[in-house]
Each structure stands twice: as C-alpha cells, then as structure tokens.
Design a protein around this motif. Structure first.
Motif: not given
Ligand code: MG
Ligand code: ATP
Lengths: 424, 227
Positions: B48, B92, B168
């Motif tokens: 990330s 994410q 993500d």
């Molecule tokens: Mg991550």
C-alpha cells in the motif's frame, strides 16, 4: 472545482448535521437579532425625537433656567429666577420677547376623578407669541384672563382614550396645593374654570404639553405666594446659530453666569450623543454574544474536521487542491453565518416591533406624567430598519462565522492525504 | 512503448514517535505505458505504501520517482494534486464518502476536474452501468453491500478516464464471479485504451491476467517476473 460545486458540497455537509448546524445558527441568530433590535429601536427613537423636537422646538427659542443640562446629569445653583427677570432679558439686544414659567405639582379634582399633575403659570399672550403650539381647539384664550381661568392640554379631555372626558370648556377644576409653612402642612384650594382646550401638540416638544394646565402668571404668583419661576422662555429675533449663541451668552452674563441658557440645538446634540453612547453600549453587549457564537462555530468546525478527516483524505486523493478544501470549509461557515444573519435580522426587527407596540401601550395608556417641558408620556417608538443596519448586521454575522472558521478550515486544508485516509 | 513510471531506489520511513519504521527500503523498477502489473506480498511488506507513492499521494523519503517523466519531489502540493487527477485509485478500504450516494461519489473526480455538469451526469451513469449498478445510483454507501461498494469505488477510479489505475485489493470482498466481472472490465480498459494498470492482489486470477508480477517482501522487491 467550480464554486457552484463547492457550494453544493458544503451545503450538503451542513444539511447532514441539522441539529448541530441549527444550534450554531441559533448562536448567530441571537447575536444578530440583539444587534438589529437594539439598533433599530435606538435609530427609531432618534428619528422620533429629532423629528418631534424639530417640530416642537423652534430654534430661535432658548430656555433660561438655573438648571444646567449636561451629559452627566445637571446641576442646580442656589440662584433663583424671578417673574420680573423677563424685564432684564427683554432689554438684551436680539431678544424679541420672553415669558416666565412657574410650574408646581398640585392635586386636581375634576369632580369625578382626582389626579396629581402639575400646573403652569404663564402670561398667556407672551407664552403664545413664543410657542405657536399654544393655540386653542375649543374656546379661546382670553386677552385679559380672569384670575380663575385655566387653559388645558388636549389630552386632559380624554386621558385614557376611552371616552372619559375629564374636563371641557366651561367645567371647573378644584386645584389644591399642599405645602409647608414653618412646621405646618398647609393645603390651599381654589376653583378654576376651563376657558380653552389646546390643539393636540404631540409627544415631544418644548413649551406647551398635551397634559399641561395653564393658569395666568399673576394667579400663580398669588396662589403659590412666590415670585420664583422655574424657567424663562426667550424668543430671539433670529435663529442663526451663531447669533443664538451670542445672545445666550449675553443672557448668562446678565445674571453673572448663574443661569444657564439652553438652546434646542444644543439640547438635541446632547440627547443624540447620549443615545449614541447608549446604543454603542448595547451593541457592544450584543457583540459579545456574537463572539460567543463565533467560538461555538470554531468548536463545531474543529469537531467536524476531526470527523471528516477521512473525507478530506478522499477528496485530496481524488486531486482536490488544498485551497478548494479551505473553500469548502469556509463556505460551510458562510452558509451557517448567512442563514443565521438573515434569520437574525428578521427576528431582531420583529422583536423591536413587538417591543415598541408593548412600550407604546405602556407609555400612552397608563402613565400620566407631569409637565416637564419634555414629556415622554405619549411617545411611541417606531423601530427603523435601514439598509445600513441590514447590511451591517449580515456582514457582521457572516464575518464572525468565517473568521472563526478560518483556523479549522486552514488545518483541514493542510492535511496530508495519506494520513487523512488512515484516520479511523 | 514509453516509460510512464520510473522508480529509482526509493525508501519510505515513517516515524512512530522516536522509532523509525522502514516501510520501503530502496526499490527500483520501471513501468511502460499500457502494462498490467500485479503486486503481491505478505501483509506489512509495503504494498500500500508503494501504491501511495505511485499515485502521488505521498512523497518518498529518498530516491527518485518519475511519473510520466516528472520527478514528484520537484512538484508543489498543487501540482501533486493535479497529478492525482490522472490516477484512478481504488483503495484497500473503499473510502467512499458516506454522505453522498453512489452517483455523487462516482461524480466527484469529474467535479474536481471541472467537467461540465451535463457531461458529468452522462459519464457517471455510463460507468455505473458498466459496473452493474445502474439501479443503485441513489443508494448511499451504507445502503450498499460490500461488493457493491467496491464496485462504486472502481467506478469512481475509472470515471475520469485516467492514464493509471491503481487498485489495492480491489476484489478482496467480492465473490469470484463478481470479482471476475470487475477485473474483466478493467482489463478491457487496459487492452482497448492502453490504461496502465497496477493491482495489489492475492487473487490467483488477477496474477494470471497480469502481464507482470512484482513480489514484495519487507519493503523491497523480491522478484519481478514477466508472465
Ligand atoms: Mg495494504
Ligand atoms: N503512516 C504510517 N505510520 C507508521 N507506520 C506505517 C504507516 N503506514 C504504514 N506503516 C507501516 O509500514 C509498513 C507497510 O505498510 P503497508 O500498509 O504498505 O503494508 P501492506 O503491504 O499494504 O499490508 P497489507 O497487505 O496488510 O495491506 C507496515 O509495517 C505499517 O505498519
């Protein structure tokens, strides 16, 4: 982002938290309403006074008395004015004529009702030549009045506006005066006959009053057993300001400076500066409440900033610039301030109107004041809402909202997108 | 093919009070325009963090990062913000704005980029239809299922036709069928419009679809495999 989009985004955020926004707006409303109510009432009062004084005061007339008017109250000297002082005054250059005025508090018996009022002894002819408002509605003012004649103000015919006529031409009034002789309390009476009723004068004026009772000066002298007068009204030959001042000075000098000469213009100036101070003070108090509202806004913006940290992160991640984030937060404050200011102006003006209606009925209905030259007994205040007040109040409300939002908005705009997105 | 991304020995160190955390410890690679890259690696390996650098959300602690030939360390905050407009990001965690409905969320990048209203409406509807949410346009995130939220996030990432799409774990919350549909959609963008696609994922299917796989371990690239 276009300003329209910034606005709708900000507006959406405000609308979402109705309760919170409502309370913040309430703070602004209270502050603005207080300012608007106070300024519109004081402006209204000032307008009323200036216009009524403007009518009732002829600017070529001055008043000589032992009282001095001042911003911080007046003083009174031990000097006394006497009936014959008019002779001294009449000899001064620039004086057209003068009239001595003797006022005493008495008890009046109208047969049906008794009322405590004040009675004024004047020379009818001289008084009328100084004050044009001393004209009759009914009956006539006799040139050589009988000792027991009395001229009454229009309001005495029907003081409560309900048809109860206290006195008309031809009626008699029993005047009783209670005073002290040595250690004894002595009551003197005499019966006067109403010879004339004056035309309505209006609330606020120098000279005759709607609540006045006027008896011949000679009667007053013998009944009250004195030559002392309260004041002497003097009419000058010109109303030029400088001229009025010069003659006023001459009159003061003639009495070794022991009297004071008040011109209506000077009185007006004093009164309006007093009102300015009062309204400044009141507006200052209202300003404090706005300050409190401003701190409330700041508090709420900071809470909102913490809550929306993630949202700010998203916006920045999508390419929004810092200044747009700043713009969104300031627009939110602007919306709150603007709504608060508009509602505040409306509320404040309504409050002023309600207040004036209430105070109008209070002054006009119940209270019968004495004749003190300036009588507030029938004064009604119409609140005045000027464009300046509206714009000023709105600007002030919006400014307070935006200024207190500056810091939280700036902090929001400075957030780093990654940190903001990680915020739980 | 032109090089759109050049990563040269970048590091990222976060300070946890006094203690430095080295999330990235010097990694280098290049990306050509139109590539489809999968990034895999264990949790905490810095995936990330790397994606944030590539998406111009953050600046590296050291090293050079060139996006379309421009060194991000030379850019002002405003220029960095402008660079982000050319990047479609699927986070994410969905990161939708709760107050706005699906359409409002998807429309946001267009509003930020000053696209005229009418065009915005049209484009938003198109994209929401392509992710199969035409009948969920007026639902707020809280009124959507996890998979639907993910699709809104994808729609928002592609709506402004960016040159890069960074994702993500875009299919972490989806069943394999929906995941497949979504990835087919972005693959189509990649093939037909040459959009550069970088996806962090453990999904075997994505690994197979992608032309290249970067394997990350402890803040460095352990392997860089062209499929
Ligand atoms: Mg991550
Ligand atoms: N803002 C931050 N402050 C401190 N440490 C951070 C910060 N962001 C990331 N880290 C640390 O950097 C490391 C890499 O984090 P990153 O989020 O990139 O991992 P990841 O590979 O995406 O993991 P996952 O698969 O669980 O999402 C982690 O050890 C994390 O704790």
């Amino acid at each position: 982002m276009k300003s329209r989009d910034v606005f709708s985004f900000a507006f959406g955020a405000v609308r979402l938290r109705k309760m919170r926004a409502g309370l913040t707006i309430l703070g602004i409303v209270i502050g603005i309403a207080a300012i608007v109510a106070l300024t519109s009432i004081t402006t209204g009062l000032q307008v009323t006074i200036t216009s009524e004084l403007g009518e009732g005061f002829s600017s070529d007339t001055v008043t000589v008395s032992t009282q001095s008017f001042g911003m911080f109250g007046g003083g009174s000297s031990d000097f006394t004015l006497l009936v014959n002082d008019t002779d001294t005054i009449n000899e001064i250059d620039g004086v057209q004529t003068s009239a001595a005025i003797m006022s005493k508090s008495v008890m009046l018996d109208f047969g049906s009702t008794e009322l405590p009022l004040s009675v004024t002894g004047v020379d009818y002819a001289a008084y009328a030549s100084i004050y044009p408002s001393f004209v009759t509605e009914e009956g006539s003012i006799p040139e050589t009045p009988a000792n027991d004649s009395v001229v009454i103000g229009s309001r005495l015919t029907d003081p409560w506006d309900n048809g109860t006529v206290l006195a008309e031409v031809g009626d008699t009034i029993l005047i009783s005066w209670t005073h002290r002789v040595g250690l004894e309390i002595v009551e003197k009476n005499y019966t006067a006959e109403v010879v004339a009723v004056l035309e309505e004068i209006g609330g606020f004026s120098m000279g005759p009053s709607d609540l006045g009772l006027y008896i011949p000066l000679s009667t007053a002298q013998s009944f009250f057993d004195t030559d002392e007068v309260n004041s002497i009204a003097v009419k000058l030959v010109s109303d030029d300001e400088e001229f009025v001042e010069t003659v006023s000075q001459a009159i003061e000098d003639a009495f070794d400076g022991l009297v004071s000469v008040t011109s209506p213009t000077a009185l007006l100036a004093i009164m309006s500066s007093v009102f300015d101070i009062i309204s400044l003070f009141l507006v200052g108090i209202a300003g404090i409440s706005l300050l409190v509202a401003g701190i409330g806004i700041m508090n709420i913006m900071i809470v909102s900033l913490l809550e929306r940290t993630r949202e700010i992160g998203i916006l920045k991640a999508l390419g929004m610039k810092s200044r747009t984030v700043l713009g969104i937060f300031l627009t939110e404050a602007l919306v709150v301030g603007l709504v608060g200011a508009v509602v505040g102006v409306v509320t404040g003006y309504s409050m002023a109107i309600i207040f004036s209606a209430f105070s109008g009925s209070m002054f006009g209905g119940g209270m019968l004041g004495g004749d003190r030259g300036l009588s507030t007994s029938m004064m009604t205040i119409t609140p005045v809402l000027t464009t300046e007040i509206i714009l000023g109040a709105m600007l002030f409300g919006v400014l307070v909202a935006v200024i207190f939002a500056l810091y939280p908005a700036w902090r929001a705009s400075k957030l780093n997108p990654v940190d903001a997105l990680r915020h739980e | 093919m032109t090089t759109v991304l050049e990563v040269e020995d970048i590091t990222k160190t976060y300070m946890m009070g006094e203690i430095p955390v080295n999330a990235l410890r010097g990694l280098s690679f290049k990306v050509e325009s139109g590539e489809y890259i999968a990034i895999v690696g264990p949790s905490g390996s810095g995936k990330s963090t790397l994606l944030n650098m590539i998406g111009a959300l953050d600046r590296p602690t050291s090293g050079n990062l060139m996006i379309e030939g421009v060194d991000v360390s030379t850019l002002s905050d405003n220029q960095l913000a402008d660079t982000r407009k050319n990047v479609g990001f699927v986070f994410q965690f969905f990161n939708l704005i709760p107050r706005l409905d699906a359409r409002g969320n998807v429309e946001l990048p267009l509003a930020i980029a000053d696209v005229p209203r009418s065009e915005r409406k049209k484009r938003t509807k198109e994209v929401l239809t392509s992710v199969g949410l035409e009948d969920r346009m007026h639902h707020k995130p809280s009124e959507l299922s996890g998979g639907e939220r993910q699709r809104v996030a994808v729609a928002r990432a592609i709506v402004a036709s960016p040159a890069f799409i960074l994702m993500d774990e875009p299919t972490g919350n989806l069943d394999s069928k929906t995941a497949g549909e979504i990835m087919d959609l972005v693959k189509q963008l990649n093939e037909e419009q040459g959009v550069t696609l970088i996806v962090v994922s453990h999904d075997q299917n994505i690994g197979r679809q992608a032309g290249r796989t970067l394997h990350m371990l402890d803040g460095v690239i352990a392997s860089d495999v062209v499929n």
